[in-house]
Design a protein around this motif. Sequence first.
Motif, PDB file in Angstrom:
ATOM      1  N   GLY A  26       0.807  -1.414  -0.085  1.00  0.00           N
ATOM      2  CA  GLY A  26      -0.100  -0.038   0.139  1.00  0.00           C
ATOM      3  C   GLY A  26       0.888   1.177  -0.114  1.00  0.00           C
ATOM      4  O   GLY A  26       0.366   2.313  -0.234  1.00  0.00           O
ATOM      5  N   CYS A  27       2.201   1.119   0.159  1.00  0.00           N
ATOM      6  CA  CYS A  27       2.910   2.394  -0.003  1.00  0.00           C
ATOM      7  C   CYS A  27       3.004   3.124  -1.049  1.00  0.00           C
ATOM      8  O   CYS A  27       2.799   4.206  -0.960  1.00  0.00           O
ATOM      9  N   PRO A  28       3.012   2.712  -2.285  1.00  0.00           N
ATOM     10  CA  PRO A  28       2.935   3.372  -3.560  1.00  0.00           C
ATOM     11  C   PRO A  28       1.727   4.066  -3.577  1.00  0.00           C
ATOM     12  O   PRO A  28       1.772   5.342  -3.982  1.00  0.00           O
ATOM     13  N   THR A  29       0.555   3.656  -3.217  1.00  0.00           N
ATOM     14  CA  THR A  29      -0.847   4.164  -3.161  1.00  0.00           C
ATOM     15  C   THR A  29      -0.854   5.477  -2.247  1.00  0.00           C
ATOM     16  O   THR A  29      -1.116   6.507  -2.500  1.00  0.00           O
ATOM     17  N   THR A  30      -0.353   5.045  -0.995  1.00  0.00           N
ATOM     18  CA  THR A  30      -0.344   6.286  -0.042  1.00  0.00           C
ATOM     19  C   THR A  30       0.667   7.389  -0.431  1.00  0.00           C
ATOM     20  O   THR A  30       0.198   8.594  -0.191  1.00  0.00           O
ATOM     21  N   CYS A  31       1.657   6.900  -1.070  1.00  0.00           N
ATOM     22  CA  CYS A  31       2.669   7.917  -1.557  1.00  0.00           C
ATOM     23  C   CYS A  31       2.198   8.727  -2.675  1.00  0.00           C
ATOM     24  O   CYS A  31       2.238  10.154  -2.783  1.00  0.00           O
ATOM     25  N   PHE A  32       1.533   8.290  -3.708  1.00  0.00           N
ATOM     26  CA  PHE A  32       0.651   8.738  -4.729  1.00  0.00           C
ATOM     27  C   PHE A  32      -0.411   9.990  -4.212  1.00  0.00           C
ATOM     28  O   PHE A  32      -0.437  10.951  -4.496  1.00  0.00           O
ATOM     29  N   ASN A  33      -1.026   9.375  -3.152  1.00  0.00           N
ATOM     30  CA  ASN A  33      -1.943  10.514  -2.346  1.00  0.00           C
ATOM     31  C   ASN A  33      -1.299  11.611  -2.084  1.00  0.00           C
ATOM     32  O   ASN A  33      -1.707  12.741  -1.892  1.00  0.00           O
ATOM     33  N   ARG A  34      -0.185  11.120  -1.315  1.00  0.00           N
ATOM     34  CA  ARG A  34       0.616  12.328  -0.738  1.00  0.00           C
ATOM     35  C   ARG A  34       1.146  13.307  -1.801  1.00  0.00           C
ATOM     36  O   ARG A  34       1.067  14.725  -1.899  1.00  0.00           O
ATOM     37  N   ALA A  35       1.338  12.718  -3.044  1.00  0.00           N
ATOM     38  CA  ALA A  35       2.035  13.500  -4.140  1.00  0.00           C
ATOM     39  C   ALA A  35       0.846  14.696  -4.698  1.00  0.00           C
ATOM     40  O   ALA A  35       1.048  15.627  -5.061  1.00  0.00           O
ATOM     41  N   CYS A  36      -0.400  13.928  -4.495  1.00  0.00           N
ATOM     42  CA  CYS A  36      -1.576  15.033  -4.960  1.00  0.00           C
ATOM     43  C   CYS A  36      -1.731  15.894  -4.056  1.00  0.00           C
ATOM     44  O   CYS A  36      -2.324  17.079  -4.533  1.00  0.00           O
ATOM     45  N   THR A  37      -1.146  16.027  -2.784  1.00  0.00           N
ATOM     46  CA  THR A  37      -1.294  17.247  -2.208  1.00  0.00           C
ATOM     47  C   THR A  37      -0.621  18.338  -2.344  1.00  0.00           C
ATOM     48  O   THR A  37      -0.572  19.611  -1.976  1.00  0.00           O
ATOM     49  N   ILE A  38       0.605  17.994  -3.135  1.00  0.00           N
ATOM     50  CA  ILE A  38       1.637  18.883  -3.391  1.00  0.00           C
ATOM     51  C   ILE A  38       1.447  19.406  -5.144  1.00  0.00           C
ATOM     52  O   ILE A  38       1.543  20.608  -5.483  1.00  0.00           O
ATOM     53  N   LEU A  39       1.078  18.330  -6.092  1.00  0.00           N
ATOM     54  CA  LEU A  39       0.664  18.834  -7.464  1.00  0.00           C
ATOM     55  C   LEU A  39      -0.886  18.563  -7.589  1.00  0.00           C
ATOM     56  O   LEU A  39      -1.466  17.430  -7.453  1.00  0.00           O
ATOM     57  N   ASN A  40      -1.540  19.525  -8.011  1.00  0.00           N
ATOM     58  CA  ASN A  40      -2.794  19.487  -8.054  1.00  0.00           C
ATOM     59  C   ASN A  40      -3.467  18.522  -9.214  1.00  0.00           C
ATOM     60  O   ASN A  40      -2.989  18.903 -10.186  1.00  0.00           O
ATOM     61  N   ASN A  41      -4.234  17.276  -8.715  1.00  0.00           N
ATOM     62  CA  ASN A  41      -4.508  16.526  -9.641  1.00  0.00           C
ATOM     63  C   ASN A  41      -6.034  16.602  -9.772  1.00  0.00           C
ATOM     64  O   ASN A  41      -6.800  15.392  -9.416  1.00  0.00           O
ATOM     65  N   SER A  42      -6.418  17.627 -10.080  1.00  0.00           N
ATOM     66  CA  SER A  42      -8.198  17.799 -10.410  1.00  0.00           C
ATOM     67  C   SER A  42      -8.288  18.599 -11.826  1.00  0.00           C
ATOM     68  O   SER A  42      -7.356  18.833 -12.466  1.00  0.00           O
ATOM     69  N   ASP A  43      -9.443  18.504 -12.301  1.00  0.00           N
ATOM     70  CA  ASP A  43      -9.817  19.211 -13.582  1.00  0.00           C
ATOM     71  C   ASP A  43      -9.274  20.793 -13.655  1.00  0.00           C
ATOM     72  O   ASP A  43      -9.167  21.128 -14.820  1.00  0.00           O
ATOM     73  N   SER A  44      -9.063  21.228 -12.372  1.00  0.00           N
ATOM     74  CA  SER A  44      -8.635  22.796 -12.555  1.00  0.00           C
ATOM     75  C   SER A  44      -7.180  22.996 -12.145  1.00  0.00           C
ATOM     76  O   SER A  44      -6.419  23.988 -12.068  1.00  0.00           O
ATOM     77  N   SER A  45      -6.330  21.559 -12.225  1.00  0.00           N
ATOM     78  CA  SER A  45      -4.829  21.816 -12.549  1.00  0.00           C
ATOM     79  C   SER A  45      -4.529  22.546 -13.611  1.00  0.00           C
ATOM     80  O   SER A  45      -4.661  22.455 -14.665  1.00  0.00           O
ATOM     81  N   PRO A  46      -3.141  23.207 -13.392  1.00  0.00           N
ATOM     82  CA  PRO A  46      -2.668  23.974 -14.495  1.00  0.00           C
ATOM     83  C   PRO A  46      -1.881  23.155 -15.420  1.00  0.00           C
ATOM     84  O   PRO A  46      -1.468  23.416 -16.421  1.00  0.00           O
ATOM     85  N   VAL A  47      -1.501  21.845 -14.761  1.00  0.00           N
ATOM     86  CA  VAL A  47      -0.711  20.952 -15.559  1.00  0.00           C
ATOM     87  C   VAL A  47      -1.678  19.934 -16.315  1.00  0.00           C
ATOM     88  O   VAL A  47      -2.389  19.182 -15.949  1.00  0.00           O
ATOM     89  N   PRO A  48      -1.432  19.897 -17.624  1.00  0.00           N
ATOM     90  CA  PRO A  48      -2.401  18.843 -18.434  1.00  0.00           C
ATOM     91  C   PRO A  48      -1.962  17.631 -18.069  1.00  0.00           C
ATOM     92  O   PRO A  48      -1.025  16.954 -17.380  1.00  0.00           O
TER      93      PRO A  48
END
Length: 142
Positions: A26-48
Amino acid sequence: MAVSFNEVQFLRDYPEFVATASAYPGCPTTCFNRACTILNNSDSSPVPESPRSDMLNMLTAHFISMFFGVNGQKPHGMVGRISSAGEGSVNAQADMGPVTNSQAWYMQTQYGATYWMMVKAYRSALYIAPPAYSSPVVFREG
């Protein structure tokens, strides 16, 4: 659209984390979720979506490396690059080099340093001046 984490693909792209993921399920998924707190992973993200997926995976690798380790080894705890090393009595010194406070955390691993470079274009503001009109607009009644 938000990027979904694919652990199987992640471990194919980063095989150095297979043993770590096995030791800490589960650590990769946990770390991905942490990454999403730094880089916006939503429809409004400035990054394509396409580069965002790569950036989030690189940031995920940074988190795993720092907190869980690489190749099944525990995290080393040393911060920065090795600036000098000895052999007798084994000693090493790390140096972050000339970095800003905002980038220092990322420079602790090769993954973080790569992520920092990948998001360079998105860390800068772009000012677009309003258009200049060559003649004033005149409204006439009538």
